[in-house]
Design an enzyme around this catalytic site. Structure first.
Site, PDB file in Angstrom:
ATOM      1  N   TYR A  95       1.564  -2.730  -8.128  1.00 31.80           N
ATOM      2  CA  TYR A  95       3.195  -3.123  -7.924  1.00 31.80           C
ATOM      3  C   TYR A  95       3.002  -4.200  -6.914  1.00 31.80           C
ATOM      4  CZ  TYR A  95       7.222  -3.332  -5.727  1.00 31.80           C
ATOM      5  OH  TYR A  95       8.696  -3.578  -4.899  1.00 31.80           O
ATOM      6  N   GLU A 140      10.118  -9.179  -7.485  1.00 33.18           N
ATOM      7  CA  GLU A 140       8.977  -7.958  -7.655  1.00 33.18           C
ATOM      8  C   GLU A 140       8.711  -7.932  -8.996  1.00 33.18           C
ATOM      9  OE1 GLU A 140      10.866  -3.880  -6.603  1.00 33.18           O
ATOM     10  OE2 GLU A 140      10.738  -3.882  -8.686  1.00 33.18           O
TER      11      GLU A 140
END
Ligand code: GDP
Ligand code: MN
Length: 381
Positions: free
Chosen positions: A101, A189
């Site tokens: 992530y 993101e």
């Protein structure tokens, strides 16, 4: 402003990030054509302004154009967390060796731009934050110099990235940071950021939230807006020149001024309730705007009471009061109304409300108004 994954991927590509170039399909036939053009296995991904698509059946692999068509048919029309799927991204399937992530946020607590990374990629990062917060590594970029290489390396080491892959990761972290700053984003993101089977970095998902206040600096951004994905009430408010944000409480709020609106929402929370919306009718509210605002609030079936908190500075209490009365004659309001009017022409405003014949609950202070609104919403007033 939220944008779709395929649009965010295009922005990321401008900053040199290794994205998986795909094509958008609006029906199964288009998906099959794209799959044929790519050849081999493709991934089909629902394009909605929501995460959790994987879990909701919005991400599927297809080994042939026929399968791509069939599975696109299954994905189109799905309801993913309240978002109906109208388009699907078709892209060559990636060979995933490891998922990470990586996100960039505007970090109010740290008063800077913070990068967050985790070896727990692919899953909901909120879940990781709740269950294993130590798995999320954070570095706040230098406020003057921007993200420094050593900071990106610190992130990589914290995430347990093998030494020989760190330089590649640093380039991606810097690219994502540059995209965040360059596009005036409030969130950028990549989840998952992957290592492929043949040892390459790839951004397999892309999420960007653009700062509404900075849209004027990016003439191209307005074209990225997807009206299907936006709250109809918020759009109507914008057209009427008001700031409206839908929230999930039960007390509708009509307030003049953003600061007073925020304070009113706090007062409602403090009194044990929850606001159904933020609505700033502006400093010089007209009665027509009050009517429009009332309609917006009543569009929400969750609203159990409405609180008017008006401070007459530039706005005049009598004008607002007339707007409320006009509104009540035009719209059938079945929920209790609590009104607090203070400031310029307050006496005249209160007289208009009294003489209107409508059953309005009045309050003198903000906390009294909030308490009464919470009680009224519960039917205990
Ligand atoms: P989200 O669930 O909305 O965040 O959608 P993502 O784009 O992140 O996809 C969810 C998951 O699907 C990823 O974490 C991957 O595990 C898987 N996935 C997505 N694209 C591919 C792909 O090209 N190949 C494979 N094997 N899995 C993929
Ligand atoms: Mn994802």
């Amino acid at each position: 402003m939220n944008i779709h994954e395929y649009q965010a991927s295009e922005l990321f590509a401008k900053y040199g990030l290794p994205v998986n170039a795909g094509r958008v399909a609006y029906n199964p036939e288009e998906a099959a054509a794209h799959a044929r053009a790519f050849g081999g296995t493709v991934v089909l991904k629902a394009q909605v302004h929501s995460g959790g698509r994987g879990k909701a059946g919005g991400v599927k692999l297809a080994k042939s154009p026929e399968e791509a068509a069939e599975k696109t048919g299954q994905i189109l029309g799905l309801d993913i967390r309240g978002h109906i799927v109208r388009k699907v991204l078709v892209a060559p399937a990636a060979d995933i060796a490891k998922e990470y992530y990586l996100g960039v946020i505007l970090d109010r607590e740290a008063r800077g731009i913070t990068l967050m990374g985790s070896a727990e990629g692919g899953v909901d990062i909120e879940e990781v934050a709740a269950t294993a917060p130590e798995q999320i590594i954070r570095v706040t970029a230098d406020r003057t110099l921007g993200l420094q290489d050593y900071q990106a390396r610190e992130l990589a080491f914290g995430m347990g990235i093998p030494a020989d892959q760190v330089n590649g990761f640093v380039a991606i972290a810097k690219g994502l940071y540059a995209a965040f700053v360059g596009e005036d984003a409030s969130l950028a993101e990549i989840n998952p950021l992957i290592r492929t089977g043949d040892g390459k970095w790839q951004a397999l998902d892309a999420k960007v939230v653009l700062d509404d206040s900075a849209l004027g600096r990016h003439p191209g951004s307005e074209a990225l807006r997807d009206l299907d994905e936006e709250n109809a009430t918020e759009l109507a408010a914008k057209a009427a020149g008001m700031a409206f944000v839908k929230l999930d409480g039960e007390i509708g709020c009509m307030v003049n001024g953003a600061g007073l609106s925020m304070a009113t929402m706090d007062a409602i929370k403090f009194a044990g309730g929850a606001p159904a919306n933020f609505l700033d009718v502006g400093g010089g509210a007209t009665s027509a705007q009050v009517v429009a605002g009332l309609k917006l609030i009543l569009d929400d079936p969750e609203v159990k009471a409405i609180l008017f908190n008006i401070f007459g500075g530039i706005a005049r209490c009598d004008v607002i009061a007339q707007g409320i009365v006009d509104g009540l004659t035009q719209i059938e309001v079945k929920v209790p109304l609590v009104v607090r009017l203070l400031g310029t022409n307050q006496e005249e405003g209160r007289r208009i409300l009294r003489d209107s014949g409508y059953n309005l609950i009045t309050a003198d202070t903000m906390s009294e108004a909030a308490q009464k609104a919470v009680a009224a919403a519960r039917g205990s007033l």
